[in-house]
Scaffold this motif. Structure first.
Motif, PDB file in Angstrom:
ATOM      1  N   ARG A 328      76.380  21.486 -45.966  1.00 42.05           N
ATOM      2  CA  ARG A 328      76.486  20.131 -45.856  1.00 42.05           C
ATOM      3  C   ARG A 328      78.095  19.644 -45.878  1.00 42.05           C
ATOM      4  O   ARG A 328      78.776  20.591 -46.386  1.00 42.05           O
ATOM      5  CB  ARG A 328      75.948  19.381 -47.282  1.00 42.05           C
ATOM      6  CG  ARG A 328      74.274  19.476 -47.415  1.00 42.05           C
ATOM      7  CD  ARG A 328      73.886  19.094 -48.440  1.00 42.05           C
ATOM      8  NE  ARG A 328      73.909  17.702 -48.877  1.00 42.05           N
ATOM      9  CZ  ARG A 328      73.941  17.030 -49.808  1.00 42.05           C
ATOM     10  NH1 ARG A 328      73.673  17.704 -50.973  1.00 42.05           N
ATOM     11  NH2 ARG A 328      73.938  15.853 -49.964  1.00 42.05           N
ATOM     12  N   VAL A 329      78.212  18.507 -45.209  1.00 44.82           N
ATOM     13  CA  VAL A 329      79.834  18.225 -44.714  1.00 44.82           C
ATOM     14  C   VAL A 329      80.179  17.189 -45.956  1.00 44.82           C
ATOM     15  O   VAL A 329      79.585  16.068 -45.852  1.00 44.82           O
ATOM     16  CB  VAL A 329      79.798  17.970 -43.307  1.00 44.82           C
ATOM     17  CG1 VAL A 329      81.319  17.211 -42.935  1.00 44.82           C
ATOM     18  CG2 VAL A 329      79.651  19.018 -42.448  1.00 44.82           C
ATOM     19  N   CYS A 330      81.385  17.389 -46.284  1.00 40.63           N
ATOM     20  CA  CYS A 330      82.116  16.385 -47.025  1.00 40.63           C
ATOM     21  C   CYS A 330      83.611  16.274 -46.369  1.00 40.63           C
ATOM     22  O   CYS A 330      83.869  17.068 -45.439  1.00 40.63           O
ATOM     23  CB  CYS A 330      82.456  16.937 -48.373  1.00 40.63           C
ATOM     24  SG  CYS A 330      81.050  17.335 -49.555  1.00 40.63           S
ATOM     25  N   LEU A 331      83.986  15.021 -46.609  1.00 40.11           N
ATOM     26  CA  LEU A 331      85.406  14.641 -45.960  1.00 40.11           C
ATOM     27  C   LEU A 331      86.465  14.430 -46.976  1.00 40.11           C
ATOM     28  O   LEU A 331      86.256  13.918 -48.144  1.00 40.11           O
ATOM     29  CB  LEU A 331      85.134  13.325 -45.024  1.00 40.11           C
ATOM     30  CG  LEU A 331      84.242  13.661 -44.109  1.00 40.11           C
ATOM     31  CD1 LEU A 331      84.111  12.210 -43.234  1.00 40.11           C
ATOM     32  CD2 LEU A 331      84.487  14.604 -42.942  1.00 40.11           C
ATOM     33  N   PHE A 332      87.529  14.696 -46.824  1.00 40.07           N
ATOM     34  CA  PHE A 332      88.773  14.453 -47.584  1.00 40.07           C
ATOM     35  C   PHE A 332      89.808  14.066 -46.772  1.00 40.07           C
ATOM     36  O   PHE A 332      90.292  14.784 -45.871  1.00 40.07           O
ATOM     37  CB  PHE A 332      89.226  15.913 -48.452  1.00 40.07           C
ATOM     38  CG  PHE A 332      90.512  15.742 -49.364  1.00 40.07           C
ATOM     39  CD1 PHE A 332      91.713  15.696 -48.622  1.00 40.07           C
ATOM     40  CD2 PHE A 332      90.287  15.660 -50.781  1.00 40.07           C
ATOM     41  CE1 PHE A 332      92.759  15.443 -49.567  1.00 40.07           C
ATOM     42  CE2 PHE A 332      91.343  15.482 -51.394  1.00 40.07           C
ATOM     43  CZ  PHE A 332      92.706  15.440 -50.975  1.00 40.07           C
ATOM     44  N   GLY A 333      90.250  12.804 -47.114  1.00 44.92           N
ATOM     45  CA  GLY A 333      91.101  12.088 -46.157  1.00 44.92           C
ATOM     46  C   GLY A 333      92.329  11.498 -47.024  1.00 44.92           C
ATOM     47  O   GLY A 333      92.249  11.201 -48.145  1.00 44.92           O
ATOM     48  N   ALA A 353      78.023  14.021 -46.832  1.00 46.25           N
ATOM     49  CA  ALA A 353      77.428  14.247 -48.309  1.00 46.25           C
ATOM     50  C   ALA A 353      78.397  13.532 -49.155  1.00 46.25           C
ATOM     51  O   ALA A 353      77.877  12.984 -50.274  1.00 46.25           O
ATOM     52  CB  ALA A 353      77.356  15.787 -48.611  1.00 46.25           C
ATOM     53  N   ALA A 354      79.713  13.436 -49.078  1.00 44.17           N
ATOM     54  CA  ALA A 354      80.627  12.826 -50.109  1.00 44.17           C
ATOM     55  C   ALA A 354      81.921  12.686 -49.246  1.00 44.17           C
ATOM     56  O   ALA A 354      82.227  13.496 -48.306  1.00 44.17           O
ATOM     57  CB  ALA A 354      80.576  13.810 -51.408  1.00 44.17           C
ATOM     58  N   VAL A 355      82.720  11.678 -49.916  1.00 42.99           N
ATOM     59  CA  VAL A 355      84.111  11.567 -49.356  1.00 42.99           C
ATOM     60  C   VAL A 355      85.097  11.536 -50.371  1.00 42.99           C
ATOM     61  O   VAL A 355      84.765  10.837 -51.460  1.00 42.99           O
ATOM     62  CB  VAL A 355      84.104  10.139 -48.539  1.00 42.99           C
ATOM     63  CG1 VAL A 355      85.455   9.713 -48.145  1.00 42.99           C
ATOM     64  CG2 VAL A 355      83.064  10.304 -47.199  1.00 42.99           C
ATOM     65  N   ALA A 427      88.923  16.169 -56.760  1.00 41.03           N
ATOM     66  CA  ALA A 427      88.034  16.170 -55.457  1.00 41.03           C
ATOM     67  C   ALA A 427      86.976  17.224 -55.450  1.00 41.03           C
ATOM     68  O   ALA A 427      85.790  17.065 -55.077  1.00 41.03           O
ATOM     69  CB  ALA A 427      89.061  16.566 -54.361  1.00 41.03           C
ATOM     70  N   ALA A 428      87.298  18.423 -56.048  1.00 43.69           N
ATOM     71  CA  ALA A 428      86.534  19.725 -55.979  1.00 43.69           C
ATOM     72  C   ALA A 428      85.275  19.188 -56.870  1.00 43.69           C
ATOM     73  O   ALA A 428      84.030  19.420 -56.668  1.00 43.69           O
ATOM     74  CB  ALA A 428      87.232  20.643 -56.685  1.00 43.69           C
ATOM     75  N   SER A 429      85.391  18.768 -58.177  1.00 40.85           N
ATOM     76  CA  SER A 429      84.482  18.116 -59.035  1.00 40.85           C
ATOM     77  C   SER A 429      83.567  17.212 -58.325  1.00 40.85           C
ATOM     78  O   SER A 429      82.239  17.309 -58.390  1.00 40.85           O
ATOM     79  CB  SER A 429      85.108  17.683 -60.269  1.00 40.85           C
ATOM     80  OG  SER A 429      85.767  18.735 -61.105  1.00 40.85           O
ATOM     81  N   TRP A 430      84.034  16.166 -57.552  1.00 39.08           N
ATOM     82  CA  TRP A 430      83.347  15.273 -56.884  1.00 39.08           C
ATOM     83  C   TRP A 430      82.255  15.632 -55.838  1.00 39.08           C
ATOM     84  O   TRP A 430      81.133  15.705 -55.774  1.00 39.08           O
ATOM     85  CB  TRP A 430      84.198  14.238 -56.333  1.00 39.08           C
ATOM     86  CG  TRP A 430      83.612  13.021 -55.852  1.00 39.08           C
ATOM     87  CD1 TRP A 430      83.124  12.789 -54.474  1.00 39.08           C
ATOM     88  CD2 TRP A 430      82.939  11.800 -56.530  1.00 39.08           C
ATOM     89  NE1 TRP A 430      82.639  11.609 -54.360  1.00 39.08           N
ATOM     90  CE2 TRP A 430      82.545  10.861 -55.548  1.00 39.08           C
ATOM     91  CE3 TRP A 430      83.293  11.433 -57.730  1.00 39.08           C
ATOM     92  CZ2 TRP A 430      82.127   9.665 -55.977  1.00 39.08           C
ATOM     93  CZ3 TRP A 430      82.739  10.089 -58.020  1.00 39.08           C
ATOM     94  CH2 TRP A 430      82.073   9.204 -57.188  1.00 39.08           C
ATOM     95  N   PHE A 431      83.088  16.594 -54.969  1.00 38.32           N
ATOM     96  CA  PHE A 431      82.151  17.262 -54.015  1.00 38.32           C
ATOM     97  C   PHE A 431      80.985  18.195 -54.591  1.00 38.32           C
ATOM     98  O   PHE A 431      79.855  17.986 -54.038  1.00 38.32           O
ATOM     99  CB  PHE A 431      83.151  18.127 -53.178  1.00 38.32           C
ATOM    100  CG  PHE A 431      84.011  17.451 -52.312  1.00 38.32           C
ATOM    101  CD1 PHE A 431      85.474  17.912 -52.007  1.00 38.32           C
ATOM    102  CD2 PHE A 431      83.643  16.418 -51.838  1.00 38.32           C
ATOM    103  CE1 PHE A 431      86.129  17.139 -51.365  1.00 38.32           C
ATOM    104  CE2 PHE A 431      84.531  15.552 -50.647  1.00 38.32           C
ATOM    105  CZ  PHE A 431      85.585  15.926 -50.750  1.00 38.32           C
TER     106      PHE A 431
END
Length: 449
Positions: A328-333, A353-355, A427-431
């Motif tokens: 599954r793909v997440c995005l970090f911008g 999956a999450a941003v 970020a890691a915890s959110w993903f």
């Protein structure tokens, strides 16, 4: 007794404990790590003994003004430990003690849900509970862990420690059936003194270890994958975008970075965040959404539609790549790249999956924010008033699970000491949390709501 003073890291300590407890291999037992630092140790113990792994969430209650000095601990199932000697010596009032305990209980509840990712506890009733930490100075946290295990119905409780103070270990023998401690140096220094590498363990790392252990004991994880590192040139219209992909063993998802400038894959802060995400079990893709010539024109940096189109192409490439095809793909911008990530998240067929947005520009896609149902974390610095104002307004427009995290004392680039690791941990915890959810579960909940 092992001469305490030199464990390379928590992994080495856990393997040494596994050898010490070899008689429990394949027993009717469960290994229970004490978050956060005890879980990497417990993971190695569980692996060596071929046993399931879970956590017992406890929280040290620190003395006001000296949080590292434990005046007690609280744990799941309303377990409470009070170190009366420390309370008296530090002249802590009843009100101060109660307030500190209340805050610790709230943190226990939050951590329990986050670390398990919504999964049920591993059954303990009638089994041997092996409570593992990375060491103890006072024994308060381990004692709370023992009490939780007893409340859960453990038939026997074993405490396993790489290192501990003699008095603390002696006290643990009154609440545990057995205490296995590899070293009890006298005088006892801080636990970290007995490790070459005692880097903090993140919540995301704990959740990733629990998920890996769950796959292993369920029979899904049969052969460990090797880490993969590769560079690629991905065609996007008439240009070729440079990307770097790194895939850790047994990845739980992949994070694609989105930044609105060229050469972003080389920026140290981006690479530092990516490295921390990989430590949490996430594959990463660092890329440049603009080529060098395009970056010279500021209009391209703010062309969110262009950036989003290229980010979409990169996501499709990630899904075709054999190393990440099933992830599954997440995005970090960040900056305008965050705006592009939010725009891409409105496309249902891309199944983001999450941003996570770091110092992002959601105002650039203001009219589309109401379409975003993807879990979105907005991270801004307290000392970045413009971004803070914009992201606060954006938060209320998002339709999916959302959170605004404001880092005290941090500016726009989070260049202050210690700020960037906090960003990466958030970020890691959110993903990890949203990747632990079943695909489509969030959509189902929203449909019911």
């Amino acid at each position: 007794m092992v001469i305490a003073g030199l464990f390379r890291d928590r992994i080495a300590a856990g393997r040494a404990l596994g050898r010490r407890l070899a008689r429990l291999r394949d027993a009717d037992a469960v290994v229970l790590g004490l978050p956060r630092g005890g879980v990497p140790v417990a993971f190695e113990v569980a692996t060596a003994l071929r046993l399931p792994l879970d956590v017992i969430v406890v929280r040290k209650v620190g003395v006001p003004g000296d949080p590292e000095l434990a005046m007690g601990a609280v744990g799941e199932d309303d377990v409470t430990i009070v170190n009366a000697g420390v309370v008296a010596a530090c002249r802590v009032s009843d009100a101060e003690l109660a307030s500190a305990q209340e805050s610790a209980r709230a943190e226990v509840e939050r951590r329990a849900g986050l670390l398990r990712g919504g999964q049920p506890r591993v059954p303990v009733r009638g089994r041997t509970a092996i409570v593992v930490d990375d060491g103890t100075a006072t024994g308060a946290t381990a004692r709370a862990g023992c009490q939780v295990a007893r409340k859960l119905g453990a038939a026997q409780v074993v405490v396993a420690l790489p290192v501990g103070a003699h008095d603390a270990v002696a006290a643990l023998t009154t609440v545990a059936d057995e205490v296995a401690c590899l070293g009890q140096p006298d005088p006892f220094l801080a636990v970290g003194s007995y490790y070459e590498d005692f880097a903090p363990t993140t919540e995301a790392e704990v959740a990733a270890l629990l998920e890996r252990a769950g796959r292993r004991t369920s029979g899904v994880e049969v052969v460990a994958r090797l880490p993969i590192s590769m560079q690629a040139a991905v065609r996007a219209g008439d240009v070729s975008l440079e990307a770097e992909m790194d895939v850790p063993p047994q990845p739980r998802g992949v994070v694609v970075f989105a930044h609105g400038s060229g050469s972003s894959r080389h920026i140290p802060r981006n690479r530092a965040v990516a490295r921390q995400l990989r430590q949490a079990g996430l594959a990463t893709v660092l890329l440049d959404l603009l080529v060098a010539d395009e970056e010279q024109d500021p209009r391209n940096v703010f062309d969110v539609a262009l950036l989003a189109d290229r980010l979409t192409g990169m996501i499709r490439w990630v899904r075709r790549c054999p190393a990440t095809a099933n992830l599954r793909v997440c995005l970090f911008g960040a900056g305008t790249g965050a705006a592009a990530a939010l725009l891409v998240a409105t496309e249902p067929d891309l199944r983001v999956a999450a941003v996570v947005s770091r110092g992002g520009r959601p105002d650039l896609v203001w009219d589309r924010l109401g379409e975003i149902t993807v879990p979105t974390l907005l991270i801004v610095g307290e000392d970045d008033p413009q971004a803070l104002r914009v992201n606060r307004r954006a938060e209320v427009r998002l339709r999916g699970p959302e959170r605004l995290a404001v880092l005290p004392g941090a500016g726009h680039l989070f260049a202050e000491p210690g700020a960037l690791p906090v960003v990466a941990d958030l970020a890691a915890s959110w993903f990890v949390h949203y990747l632990s959810d079943r695909p489509g579960a969030e959509q189902a909940r929203r449909a019911r709501g």
